[in-house]
Motif scaffolding. Structure first.
Motif, PDB file in Angstrom:
ATOM      1  N   ASP A 177       0.830  -1.205   0.000  1.00  0.00           N
ATOM      2  CA  ASP A 177       0.000   0.000   0.000  1.00  0.00           C
ATOM      3  C   ASP A 177       0.868   1.260   0.000  1.00  0.00           C
ATOM      4  O   ASP A 177       0.574   2.232  -0.705  1.00  0.00           O
ATOM      5  CB  ASP A 177      -0.909   0.020   1.233  1.00  0.00           C
ATOM      6  CG  ASP A 177      -2.233  -0.692   0.979  1.00  0.00           C
ATOM      7  OD1 ASP A 177      -2.442  -1.137  -0.171  1.00  0.00           O
ATOM      8  OD2 ASP A 177      -3.033  -0.798   1.922  1.00  0.00           O
ATOM      9  N   THR A 195      -3.873   4.564  -4.248  1.00  0.00           N
ATOM     10  CA  THR A 195      -4.903   3.593  -3.896  1.00  0.00           C
ATOM     11  C   THR A 195      -4.401   2.677  -2.789  1.00  0.00           C
ATOM     12  O   THR A 195      -3.276   2.180  -2.850  1.00  0.00           O
ATOM     13  CB  THR A 195      -5.289   2.738  -5.124  1.00  0.00           C
ATOM     14  OG1 THR A 195      -5.729   3.584  -6.181  1.00  0.00           O
ATOM     15  CG2 THR A 195      -6.425   1.771  -4.759  1.00  0.00           C
ATOM     16  N   ARG A 197      -5.775  -0.601   0.042  1.00  0.00           N
ATOM     17  CA  ARG A 197      -6.709  -1.726   0.003  1.00  0.00           C
ATOM     18  C   ARG A 197      -8.031  -1.424   0.690  1.00  0.00           C
ATOM     19  O   ARG A 197      -9.097  -1.817   0.215  1.00  0.00           O
ATOM     20  CB  ARG A 197      -6.061  -2.962   0.629  1.00  0.00           C
ATOM     21  CG  ARG A 197      -5.022  -3.615  -0.257  1.00  0.00           C
ATOM     22  CD  ARG A 197      -4.330  -4.759   0.455  1.00  0.00           C
ATOM     23  NE  ARG A 197      -3.522  -4.280   1.588  1.00  0.00           N
ATOM     24  CZ  ARG A 197      -2.885  -5.093   2.426  1.00  0.00           C
ATOM     25  NH1 ARG A 197      -2.983  -6.405   2.286  1.00  0.00           N
ATOM     26  NH2 ARG A 197      -2.160  -4.597   3.405  1.00  0.00           N
ATOM     27  N   ARG A 198      -7.986  -0.722   1.819  1.00  0.00           N
ATOM     28  CA  ARG A 198      -9.206  -0.525   2.598  1.00  0.00           C
ATOM     29  C   ARG A 198      -9.482   0.961   2.815  1.00  0.00           C
ATOM     30  O   ARG A 198      -8.570   1.759   3.017  1.00  0.00           O
ATOM     31  CB  ARG A 198      -9.096  -1.223   3.955  1.00  0.00           C
ATOM     32  CG  ARG A 198      -8.979  -2.734   3.854  1.00  0.00           C
ATOM     33  CD  ARG A 198      -8.899  -3.364   5.235  1.00  0.00           C
ATOM     34  NE  ARG A 198      -8.845  -4.810   5.156  1.00  0.00           N
ATOM     35  CZ  ARG A 198      -7.733  -5.510   4.968  1.00  0.00           C
ATOM     36  NH1 ARG A 198      -6.573  -4.883   4.854  1.00  0.00           N
ATOM     37  NH2 ARG A 198      -7.773  -6.827   4.892  1.00  0.00           N
ATOM     38  N   ARG A 199     -10.759   1.280   2.794  1.00  0.00           N
ATOM     39  CA  ARG A 199     -11.170   2.664   3.026  1.00  0.00           C
ATOM     40  C   ARG A 199     -10.786   3.129   4.431  1.00  0.00           C
ATOM     41  O   ARG A 199     -10.387   4.280   4.620  1.00  0.00           O
ATOM     42  CB  ARG A 199     -12.680   2.797   2.829  1.00  0.00           C
ATOM     43  CG  ARG A 199     -13.190   4.213   2.973  1.00  0.00           C
ATOM     44  CD  ARG A 199     -14.688   4.290   2.832  1.00  0.00           C
ATOM     45  NE  ARG A 199     -15.178   5.657   2.952  1.00  0.00           N
ATOM     46  CZ  ARG A 199     -16.461   5.991   2.987  1.00  0.00           C
ATOM     47  NH1 ARG A 199     -17.397   5.050   2.883  1.00  0.00           N
ATOM     48  NH2 ARG A 199     -16.813   7.266   3.098  1.00  0.00           N
ATOM     49  N   ALA A 202      -7.271   4.347   4.492  1.00  0.00           N
ATOM     50  CA  ALA A 202      -7.118   5.653   3.848  1.00  0.00           C
ATOM     51  C   ALA A 202      -7.534   6.772   4.791  1.00  0.00           C
ATOM     52  O   ALA A 202      -6.853   7.796   4.918  1.00  0.00           O
ATOM     53  CB  ALA A 202      -7.949   5.702   2.560  1.00  0.00           C
ATOM     54  N   TRP A 224      -9.669   3.562  -2.659  1.00  0.00           N
ATOM     55  CA  TRP A 224      -9.542   2.291  -1.955  1.00  0.00           C
ATOM     56  C   TRP A 224     -10.216   1.186  -2.768  1.00  0.00           C
ATOM     57  O   TRP A 224     -11.098   1.426  -3.592  1.00  0.00           O
ATOM     58  CB  TRP A 224     -10.164   2.382  -0.566  1.00  0.00           C
ATOM     59  CG  TRP A 224     -11.596   2.840  -0.577  1.00  0.00           C
ATOM     60  CD1 TRP A 224     -12.716   2.073  -0.722  1.00  0.00           C
ATOM     61  CD2 TRP A 224     -12.049   4.203  -0.507  1.00  0.00           C
ATOM     62  NE1 TRP A 224     -13.833   2.852  -0.713  1.00  0.00           N
ATOM     63  CE2 TRP A 224     -13.459   4.167  -0.583  1.00  0.00           C
ATOM     64  CE3 TRP A 224     -11.413   5.438  -0.371  1.00  0.00           C
ATOM     65  CZ2 TRP A 224     -14.239   5.313  -0.537  1.00  0.00           C
ATOM     66  CZ3 TRP A 224     -12.185   6.564  -0.326  1.00  0.00           C
ATOM     67  CH2 TRP A 224     -13.579   6.511  -0.408  1.00  0.00           C
TER      68      TRP A 224
END
Length: 236
Positions: A177, A195, A197-199, A202, A224
Motif C-alpha cells: 500500500d 490507492t 486496500r481498505r477505506r 485511507a 480504496w
C-alpha cells in the motif's frame, strides 16, 4: 512526532512577586515588552497573572463613561514610568499601594511542559489569553508559552514536512500500500493520492498526516479497493 509545549516555550521568564508594587509591574512590562506577567509566591509557584488589562482596570477605576479617548495602554504605561520619579498634582499613592496580589487574575490559566502544542493553542483560544505560564507537578513556574511560540510549528518548510509525511506513510501502511501512495506538500498543505486496500486505512492515514507538526491541511484524494466502512445491510 507532535511538538509539546516544552519544545517551544520560553524558559527565561520575567515574573513578579505577589508583593510587587504597581510601578514595579509597569516597569517590567515596559522594559521587557510583554503584555502579562506571572505572579509567584516565595517558592516560585504561580499564584496568578497580572496583565496590561489588569492595569487598565486600575487606571479607569472610578472613571465614568463618555467620549474620552486616551492613548494606547502601552503608551500610558511608558509615560507613567518616565514621570514616576517626579512629584505631580496627580498623586501615585494609590498605585504604589496596589500590589500584584490585588491586581492579578487568579487562579492563573496554566499548561504543562508535556502538553501538546495544539492543546495549549486551544486552551488559549478558549480562555481568551495570549500567554500561558508553564508549570511542573508542584505548580512551580518552568516557562511561558505565547501565541507566537505556538505558531512556530507551522513555520516548518515543505521539505521537512514531506520527510515526516513519507515516514508516517511507511510506518502506517503495509509495503504494497505504501508504494502506491504519493504525497505532495505545498505551503503546508499535503495532498495524498493513490490507492490502498481498505477505506478505513485511507481515512486513518489522512488523520495521522493531519496531526504532523506544520501541516496546515490535508487534501485526501486517496482511493480504496474495499469499502470496509460500509454498514452491512440488515435483513428485513
Amino acid at each position: 512526532m507532535r511538538s509539546t509545549v516544552a519544545d517551544v516555550m520560553t524558559t527565561a521568564v520575567v515574573s513578579v512577586t505577589e508583593d510587587s508594587g504597581y510601578k514595579q509591574i509597569v516597569q517590567a512590562l515596559v522594559e521587557h515588552g510583554v503584555s502579562a506577567l506571572p505572579v509567584l509566591d516565595a517558592e516560585g509557584r504561580v499564584l496568578g497573572v497580572v496583565s496590561e488589562e489588569d492595569l487598565l482596570h486600575e487606571e479607569f477605576k472610578g472613571v465614568g463613561g463618555g467620549g474620552d479617548r486616551r492613548p494606547p495602554l502601552g503608551s500610558r504605561l511608558r509615560e507613567r514610568l518616565r514621570s514616576s520619579a517626579a512629584p505631580s498634582a496627580h498623586s501615585d499613592e494609590d498605585a504604589v499601594a496596589t500590589t500584584a496580589a490585588r491586581l492579578m487574575t487568579s487562579p492563573a490559566v496554566t499548561t504543562r511542559p508535556e502538553a501538546p502544542v495544539v492543546a495549549a493553542a486551544r486552551l488559549m483560544a478558549r480562555r481568551g489569553v495570549k500567554r500561558l505560564p508553564v508549570v511542573d507537578d508542584g505548580g512551580t513556574l518552568v516557562g511561558v508559552v505565547s501565541r507566537r511560540d505556538l505558531l512556530r510549528v507551522f513555520l516548518k518548510g515543505d521539505g521537512d514536512i514531506a520527510t515526516a509525511v513519507d515516514a508516517e506513510i511507511g510506518f502506517f501502511l503495509d509495503t504494497p500500500d505504501a508504494a502506491r501512495v504519493s504525497a505532495v506538500v505545498a505551503d503546508g498543505v499535503v495532498t495524498l493520492a493513490g490507492t490502498v486496500r481498505r477505506r478505513s486505512g485511507a481515512r486513518a492515514l489522512a488523520r495521522l498526516i493531519g496531526r504532523i507538526d506544520g501541516v496546515v491541511a490535508v487534501d485526501d484524494e486517496l482511493a480504496w479497493e474495499t469499502d470496509d466502512l460500509l454498514a452491512p445491510r440488515t435483513e428485513p
